[in-house]
Design a protein around this motif. Structure first.
Motif, PDB file in Angstrom:
ATOM      1  N   GLN A 127       0.781  -1.210   0.084  1.00 25.89           N
ATOM      2  CA  GLN A 127      -0.007   0.115  -0.002  1.00 25.89           C
ATOM      3  C   GLN A 127       0.860   1.284  -0.077  1.00 25.89           C
ATOM      4  O   GLN A 127       0.652   2.120  -0.782  1.00 25.89           O
ATOM      5  CB  GLN A 127      -0.917   0.257   1.099  1.00 25.89           C
ATOM      6  CG  GLN A 127      -1.907   1.154   1.417  1.00 25.89           C
ATOM      7  CD  GLN A 127      -2.797   1.213   0.157  1.00 25.89           C
ATOM      8  OE1 GLN A 127      -3.696   0.366   0.089  1.00 25.89           O
ATOM      9  NE2 GLN A 127      -2.604   2.319  -0.493  1.00 25.89           N
ATOM     10  N   THR A 149       1.143   4.127  -2.808  1.00 24.29           N
ATOM     11  CA  THR A 149       0.705   5.661  -2.499  1.00 24.29           C
ATOM     12  C   THR A 149       1.871   6.574  -2.931  1.00 24.29           C
ATOM     13  O   THR A 149       1.638   7.409  -3.661  1.00 24.29           O
ATOM     14  CB  THR A 149       0.671   5.699  -1.032  1.00 24.29           C
ATOM     15  OG1 THR A 149      -0.197   4.806  -0.713  1.00 24.29           O
ATOM     16  CG2 THR A 149       0.283   7.129  -0.655  1.00 24.29           C
ATOM     17  N   VAL A 169      -4.643  -5.298  -2.095  1.00 24.57           N
ATOM     18  CA  VAL A 169      -4.081  -3.942  -2.086  1.00 24.57           C
ATOM     19  C   VAL A 169      -3.883  -3.658  -3.531  1.00 24.57           C
ATOM     20  O   VAL A 169      -4.285  -2.641  -4.161  1.00 24.57           O
ATOM     21  CB  VAL A 169      -2.853  -4.096  -1.220  1.00 24.57           C
ATOM     22  CG1 VAL A 169      -2.418  -2.467  -1.657  1.00 24.57           C
ATOM     23  CG2 VAL A 169      -3.256  -4.164   0.233  1.00 24.57           C
TER      24      VAL A 169
END
Length: 496
Positions: free
Chosen positions: A227, A231, A253
């Protein structure tokens, strides 16, 4: 000795990622010259009857570590044995990793890998390069690798603290550089800080065996890092490729990110699709240790099926093996401390059969999706499609005659790899490579290998793969934030 100039494959079903059709395939001088019915070919060419069989593009293994020096020892499958085994399993190209030591030149490491591999490889290959530290030299060398040395993918480690791991700010810088030079950022996604603490904790509790390896890096640690990488990559609008997706939570994810429009690709590996981490609790230490890899296989036995479902419906994109093999006596370096067990498993020879068995034979995916996840998608992402990954006019003649009705039992006694065990030991696989043709040469037939060290070529890859970068570039054009135009503030300002 050169093969006869041409090969005509007749009677088979030609399978590409988007469709299948009964066609003949004519090969000459390493290329596919024609695909169709009633082809006009010169006299005296070799004819291969593929009736009842499939004619598919050779497999592309996106993730190998041949003869890698790691954790104090060196992987036993070198570039000769490893690529020979690949050919026996229907894989005609591997993508290996250059891993420079911290503080050392990426270019020098690349040259060293090329020198080692070029004289040994029996099939075509290409190289990803790892970024294991960060400064201006690394930044400049990445550009040279992308522009001049045929590398369009760079791997960053979020684990292996104090050895290979980068901090978030360094990831941001490396991803930004990838974006500028048109490369794909790859990540080994695990939280290295949590793993280091977890390992200390397990050892202090007296847990020294292979089960400690999984217990100190549970799947949340993989999902969190996945994750975080997504990001950071989306903050710089850089395409991301997550290597060896090993758990349901990390796969979810990746899947969610794709559905939210992120340009991210997930790579499950043969090990994670074909077996699970319950083996770490096996009573025989050597058996348990043979499965140790990072990230680990997961003890949840429903994981392989879940990963295969996501691979079938395009939530996950491609398959590699992370083939990095250490013999039992090498694994025994960690007999009293799981953190000293060299990480790595086999897979380069068995990947195609394992995915056919668990994917196609089980009814989760069709033959066309099989070609996509074992070959075509890799060629598209890493920008050498349709040179590879396709049975079509002008493509490289990397062709496998595949018999979906034949089956074989996987065993270390019969495999071609140098390692003395096989994590898929005893697995019955439907779907077998009958003939492998690499760049127009029959290199495997009826169980016999005719591989030549140095026959394989390095495949030079250009940056800015369309398949990856079209969306990225468009977003740059339309998605830039802009300042709000307003009247200047004329009121009072407090004096400090």
């Amino acid at each position: 000795m050169a093969e006869s100039t041409g090969i005509l494959i007749t009677g088979g079903k030609v399978v590409n990622e988007e469709s299948s059709a009964f066609n003949d395939v004519y090969i000459e001088n390493g290329k596919i010259v024609d695909v169709g019915q009633n082809l006009h070919v010169p006299e005296g060419v070799r004819v291969i009857d593929a009736t009842g069989k499939l004619v598919i593009p050779g497999g592309i293994d996106t993730h190998t570590h041949m003869e890698l020096a790691f954790m104090g020892t060196k992987a036993v499958d070198d570039f000769y044995i490893g690529t020979k085994a690949a050919l026996a399993g229907g894989t005609t190209m591997i993508m290996d990793f250059v891993i420079p030591h911290k503080g050392k030149s990426l270019l020098e490491a690349y040259d060293r890998w090329r020198e080692t591999a070029d004289s040994k490889v029996c099939c075509d290959y290409s190289l990803h390069v790892a970024v294991t530290w960060w400064n201006d030299q690394v930044k400049n060398e990445m550009e040279i690798l992308a522009k001049e040395r045929g590398v369009n993918s760079f791997k960053m480690f979020m684990a292996y603290k104090d050895m290979l791991m980068l901090q978030d700010s360094e990831l941001y810088a490396a991803f930004s550089r990838c974006k500028t030079i048109g490369a794909i950022a790859q990540v080994h996604a695990e939280n290295g800080d949590l793993i280091a603490e977890g390992a200390k904790k397990m050892l202090s509790m007296g847990i020294t065996g292979p089960e400690g390896h999984e217990l100190c890096r549970p799947e949340e640690v993989e999902a969190e890092a996945t994750q975080r990488a997504i990001t950071i990559a989306s903050a710089v609008n850089c395409p991301l490729y997550v290597v060896h997706v090993m758990s349901k939570s990390a796969a979810k994810v990746v899947s969610d990110a794709r559905r939210n429009g992120r340009v991210v690709f997930g790579e499950p590996i043969a090990a994670g699709l074909g077996t699970d981490g319950t083996h770490y609790w096996h009573k025989d230490w050597a058996h348990a240790a043979s499965f140790v890899m990072g990230p680990p296989l997961r003890p949840d036995p429903s994981t392989p099926g879940y990963l295969m479902d996501l691979l079938a419906n395009d939530d996950l994109s491609v398959t590699g093996t992370d083939n990095c093999t250490f013999s039992v006596c090498q694994k025994a370096l960690g007999k009293d401390d799981f953190t000293k067990i060299p990480n790595g498993v086999n897979g380069v020879e068995d990947r195609m059969s394992v995915i056919w068995e668990k994917g196609v034979h089980s009814g989760k995916m069709d033959e066309n999706r099989f070609v996509a996840v074992t070959s075509s998608n890799a060629a598209k992402i890493f920008n050498f499609y349709p040179q590879k990954g396709r049975i079509a006019k002008n493509s490289d003649a990397d062709v496998v005659i595949w018999d979906p009705k034949l089956s074989r039992r996987i065993s270390a006694k019969t495999h071609h790899q140098a390692v003395d065990y096989n994590i898929f030991e005893g697995m019955e696989c439907h779907g077998v490579t009958v003939i492998t043709i690499c760049r127009g040469k029959v290199v495997y037939e009826d169980g016999n290998l005719k591989a030549t060290p140095g026959w394989g070529r390095f495949i030079h890859r250009e940056p800015f793969s369309d398949f990856v970068y079209q969306r990225v570039n468009q977003r740059d054009q339309v998605g830039q934030p802009t300042a709000v135009i307003r009247q200047p503030y004329e009121g009072k300002v407090i004096s400090l």
